[in-house]
Design a protein around this motif. Structure first.
Motif, PDB file in Angstrom:
ATOM      1  N   GLU A 183       0.894  -1.151  -0.122  1.00  0.00           N
ATOM      2  CA  GLU A 183       0.019   0.184   0.081  1.00  0.00           C
ATOM      3  C   GLU A 183       0.907   1.177   0.231  1.00  0.00           C
ATOM      4  N   LEU A 184       1.915   1.268   0.962  1.00  0.00           N
ATOM      5  CA  LEU A 184       2.983   2.552   0.721  1.00  0.00           C
ATOM      6  C   LEU A 184       3.638   2.555  -0.378  1.00  0.00           C
ATOM      7  N   PHE A 185       3.967   1.482  -1.162  1.00  0.00           N
ATOM      8  CA  PHE A 185       4.630   1.455  -2.547  1.00  0.00           C
ATOM      9  C   PHE A 185       3.751   2.409  -3.273  1.00  0.00           C
ATOM     10  N   LEU A 186       2.251   2.082  -3.542  1.00  0.00           N
ATOM     11  CA  LEU A 186       1.412   2.303  -4.293  1.00  0.00           C
ATOM     12  C   LEU A 186       1.090   3.876  -4.251  1.00  0.00           C
ATOM     13  N   GLU A 201       3.131  -6.176 -12.569  1.00  0.00           N
ATOM     14  CA  GLU A 201       1.827  -5.504 -12.549  1.00  0.00           C
ATOM     15  C   GLU A 201       2.507  -3.974 -12.032  1.00  0.00           C
ATOM     16  N   LYS A 202       3.558  -4.076 -11.237  1.00  0.00           N
ATOM     17  CA  LYS A 202       4.004  -2.558 -10.714  1.00  0.00           C
ATOM     18  C   LYS A 202       4.806  -1.977 -11.881  1.00  0.00           C
ATOM     19  N   ASN A 203       5.218  -2.686 -12.826  1.00  0.00           N
ATOM     20  CA  ASN A 203       6.031  -2.040 -13.872  1.00  0.00           C
ATOM     21  C   ASN A 203       4.917  -1.378 -14.650  1.00  0.00           C
ATOM     22  N   ASP A 204       3.858  -2.037 -15.040  1.00  0.00           N
ATOM     23  CA  ASP A 204       2.733  -1.447 -15.771  1.00  0.00           C
ATOM     24  C   ASP A 204       2.118  -0.460 -15.109  1.00  0.00           C
ATOM     25  N   LEU A 205       1.963  -0.287 -13.987  1.00  0.00           N
ATOM     26  CA  LEU A 205       1.405   1.010 -13.148  1.00  0.00           C
ATOM     27  C   LEU A 205       2.526   2.268 -13.324  1.00  0.00           C
ATOM     28  N   ALA A 206       4.002   1.710 -13.090  1.00  0.00           N
ATOM     29  CA  ALA A 206       4.990   2.773 -13.345  1.00  0.00           C
ATOM     30  C   ALA A 206       4.795   3.402 -14.743  1.00  0.00           C
ATOM     31  N   GLN A 207       4.561   2.708 -15.817  1.00  0.00           N
ATOM     32  CA  GLN A 207       4.370   3.212 -16.816  1.00  0.00           C
ATOM     33  C   GLN A 207       3.297   4.074 -17.238  1.00  0.00           C
ATOM     34  N   LEU A 263       1.960   5.965 -14.853  1.00  0.00           N
ATOM     35  CA  LEU A 263       2.234   7.009 -14.148  1.00  0.00           C
ATOM     36  C   LEU A 263       3.665   8.156 -14.706  1.00  0.00           C
ATOM     37  N   ASN A 264       4.206   7.307 -15.360  1.00  0.00           N
ATOM     38  CA  ASN A 264       5.481   7.845 -15.909  1.00  0.00           C
ATOM     39  C   ASN A 264       6.495   8.065 -14.903  1.00  0.00           C
ATOM     40  N   VAL A 265       6.602   7.255 -13.936  1.00  0.00           N
ATOM     41  CA  VAL A 265       7.569   7.203 -12.759  1.00  0.00           C
ATOM     42  C   VAL A 265       8.351   5.956 -12.864  1.00  0.00           C
ATOM     43  N   LYS A 266       9.621   5.848 -12.926  1.00  0.00           N
ATOM     44  CA  LYS A 266      10.726   4.601 -12.678  1.00  0.00           C
ATOM     45  C   LYS A 266      10.931   3.941 -11.430  1.00  0.00           C
ATOM     46  N   ILE A 267      10.992   2.798 -11.401  1.00  0.00           N
ATOM     47  CA  ILE A 267      11.194   1.996 -10.318  1.00  0.00           C
ATOM     48  C   ILE A 267      12.416   1.716  -9.792  1.00  0.00           C
ATOM     49  N   GLY A 268      13.409   2.215  -8.850  1.00  0.00           N
ATOM     50  CA  GLY A 268      14.620   2.091  -8.495  1.00  0.00           C
ATOM     51  C   GLY A 268      14.763   0.961  -7.458  1.00  0.00           C
ATOM     52  N   LEU A 269      15.199  -0.268  -7.923  1.00  0.00           N
ATOM     53  CA  LEU A 269      15.251  -1.352  -6.878  1.00  0.00           C
ATOM     54  C   LEU A 269      16.896  -1.296  -6.353  1.00  0.00           C
ATOM     55  N   GLU A 270      17.011  -1.210  -5.040  1.00  0.00           N
ATOM     56  CA  GLU A 270      18.068  -1.186  -4.380  1.00  0.00           C
ATOM     57  C   GLU A 270      18.853  -2.528  -4.302  1.00  0.00           C
ATOM     58  N   LEU A 271      19.964  -2.969  -4.780  1.00  0.00           N
ATOM     59  CA  LEU A 271      20.616  -4.325  -4.983  1.00  0.00           C
ATOM     60  C   LEU A 271      21.094  -4.676  -3.633  1.00  0.00           C
ATOM     61  N   HIS A 272      20.465  -5.128  -2.914  1.00  0.00           N
ATOM     62  CA  HIS A 272      20.792  -5.077  -1.197  1.00  0.00           C
ATOM     63  C   HIS A 272      20.718  -6.703  -1.057  1.00  0.00           C
ATOM     64  N   GLY A 273      21.551  -7.145  -0.311  1.00  0.00           N
ATOM     65  CA  GLY A 273      21.577  -8.690   0.316  1.00  0.00           C
ATOM     66  C   GLY A 273      20.495  -8.881   1.269  1.00  0.00           C
ATOM     67  N   GLY A 274      19.834 -10.109   1.062  1.00  0.00           N
ATOM     68  CA  GLY A 274      18.803 -10.255   1.842  1.00  0.00           C
ATOM     69  C   GLY A 274      17.274  -9.995   1.020  1.00  0.00           C
ATOM     70  N   PHE A 275      17.241  -9.405  -0.141  1.00  0.00           N
ATOM     71  CA  PHE A 275      16.239  -9.483  -0.888  1.00  0.00           C
ATOM     72  C   PHE A 275      16.415 -10.207  -2.334  1.00  0.00           C
ATOM     73  N   SER A 276      15.595 -10.684  -2.923  1.00  0.00           N
ATOM     74  CA  SER A 276      15.737 -11.460  -4.169  1.00  0.00           C
ATOM     75  C   SER A 276      16.483 -10.767  -5.271  1.00  0.00           C
ATOM     76  N   MET A 331      10.567  -0.146 -16.896  1.00  0.00           N
ATOM     77  CA  MET A 331      10.193   0.747 -15.738  1.00  0.00           C
ATOM     78  C   MET A 331      11.088   0.476 -14.733  1.00  0.00           C
ATOM     79  N   ILE A 332      11.492  -0.773 -14.715  1.00  0.00           N
ATOM     80  CA  ILE A 332      12.380  -1.164 -13.503  1.00  0.00           C
ATOM     81  C   ILE A 332      13.849  -1.173 -13.869  1.00  0.00           C
ATOM     82  N   GLY A 333      14.509  -0.533 -12.727  1.00  0.00           N
ATOM     83  CA  GLY A 333      15.711  -0.361 -12.778  1.00  0.00           C
ATOM     84  C   GLY A 333      16.494  -0.404 -11.596  1.00  0.00           C
ATOM     85  N   ALA A 334      17.840  -0.007 -11.397  1.00  0.00           N
ATOM     86  CA  ALA A 334      18.543   0.060 -10.096  1.00  0.00           C
ATOM     87  C   ALA A 334      18.506   1.284  -9.549  1.00  0.00           C
ATOM     88  N   ASN A 335      18.461   1.267  -8.121  1.00  0.00           N
ATOM     89  CA  ASN A 335      19.131   2.160  -7.432  1.00  0.00           C
ATOM     90  C   ASN A 335      20.237   1.903  -6.827  1.00  0.00           C
TER      91      ASN A 335
END
Length: 322
Positions: A91-94, A153-159, A161-174, A191-195
């Motif tokens: 919910e927070l992400f949305l 689903e989130k990539n489609d939402l990002a598209q 809204l014209n907002v990119k998603i920056g996923l932090e490459l962090h141990g402990g996450f997939s 729309m998915i890329g790296a932070n």
């Protein structure tokens, strides 16, 4: 390029005091937490989404200090197997995505999340060994049943809204390496890329410069964190890279975070900045301070002082000497 800061550092300051302080240090961009692990000291999502007057005042105060918002950040685990953890994170992400769209902020940063190993699991399961084969079965289930459906689903939402998603490459996450980021991006959308945070590359044994090249060729770097890491070889020999020693027990850890320039020298950081430009990144370098040896003010100030001389402010547009 612009020098920025992840303002979670200054959660004890009021919004206005934080803006005045960071701008006085020569910062040009702020990355704001909206909840989750970073907290929401300076950016209340519901308040800003539901009150246009407050939203406009919020934007004006930032602009008046000569700043931009580089990203909104809501790092959490939306794929946690316990619904009471996953659902608020989702919910927070949305909400953060919608707020970024209203503010004209181009990136929302978060983690990919890490699911459990079956539908009724209680805790995340982070497989990091190729054998025994149980781990491969867990990994396959996580990606096919959880990660890809959620992030498509989130990539489609990002598209939309014209907002990119920056996923932090962090141990402990997939998603924690260039390979896992590109795998998710290929399956779900661009729309998915790296932070990208060099500190997490170093402790995984990845050269950040090579990570920049790998991701930069795919235009997959959406945001960049500036944080350093140092290694203690004696503790590394004992604990390995996946060291579970508490962060506060720094003397016994194999590695720990440092302010920029206190884990790797300025030449290394200059090479990082230059490689970012070489592969097309011309956005914000956002200081994140998690140095257990320095106060927030000292660690932040030293990071800024070390980065200012090497940030590329005026990129070359032509090879004038040829």
């Amino acid at each position: 390029m612009k020098l920025g800061v992840f303002t979670v550092l200054f959660s004890d300051k009021s919004f206005e005091d934080m803006l005045s302080y960071v701008s006085s240090k020569g910062i040009e961009a702020i990355e704001l937490g909206t909840g989750g692990y970073p907290g929401d000291a300076h950016c209340k999502v519901d308040e800003l989404l539901n009150d246009d007057t407050k939203l406009q005042s919020f934007k004006q105060k930032i602009s008046d200090h000569g700043l931009i918002i580089s990203a909104l950040s809501c790092h959490s685990n939306p794929l946690h197997p316990q619904k009471q953890i996953a659902e608020p994170a989702d919910e927070l992400f949305l909400k953060t995505m919608h707020l970024a769209s209203k503010l004209g902020v181009p990136v929302v940063n978060t983690f990919s999340g890490c699911p459990g190993d079956h539908e009724n699991a209680l805790y995340p399961n982070w497989p990091v060994a190729a054998w025994p084969n149980d781990f491969q079965e867990v990994l396959k289930w996580q990606w096919e049943e959880k990660l890809i459906p959620y992030w498509k689903e989130k990539n489609d939402l990002a598209q939309s809204l014209n907002v990119k998603i920056g996923l932090e490459l962090h141990g402990g996450f997939s998603v924690h390496t260039p390979a896992t980021l590109l795998r998710l991006r290929e399956a779900c959308g661009h729309m998915i890329g790296a932070n990208l945070d060099p500190s997490h590359m170093w402790w995984q044994g990845i050269d950040p410069i090579e990570a920049i090249k790998i991701l930069g060729r795919e235009n997959a770097i959406h945001h960049f964190h500036a944080k350093d890491t140092i290694f203690d070889q004696q503790n590394m020999n004992r604990n390995g890279l996946t060291d579970m020693t508490d962060y506060s027990n720094m003397r016994d850890r194999a590695w720990y975070f440092r302010s920029v320039g206190f884990g790797h020298d300025q030449k290394t950081w200059a090479d990082i900045i230059s490689t970012l430009r070489l592969f097309g990144y011309d956005y914000v370098v956002s200081v994140e301070h998690e140095d257990g040896l320095m106060s927030i003010e000292e660690g932040f100030t030293k990071a800024v002082e070390n980065l200012k001389p090497i940030i590329v402010k005026d990129s070359n547009t032509q090879m004038w000497w040829t």
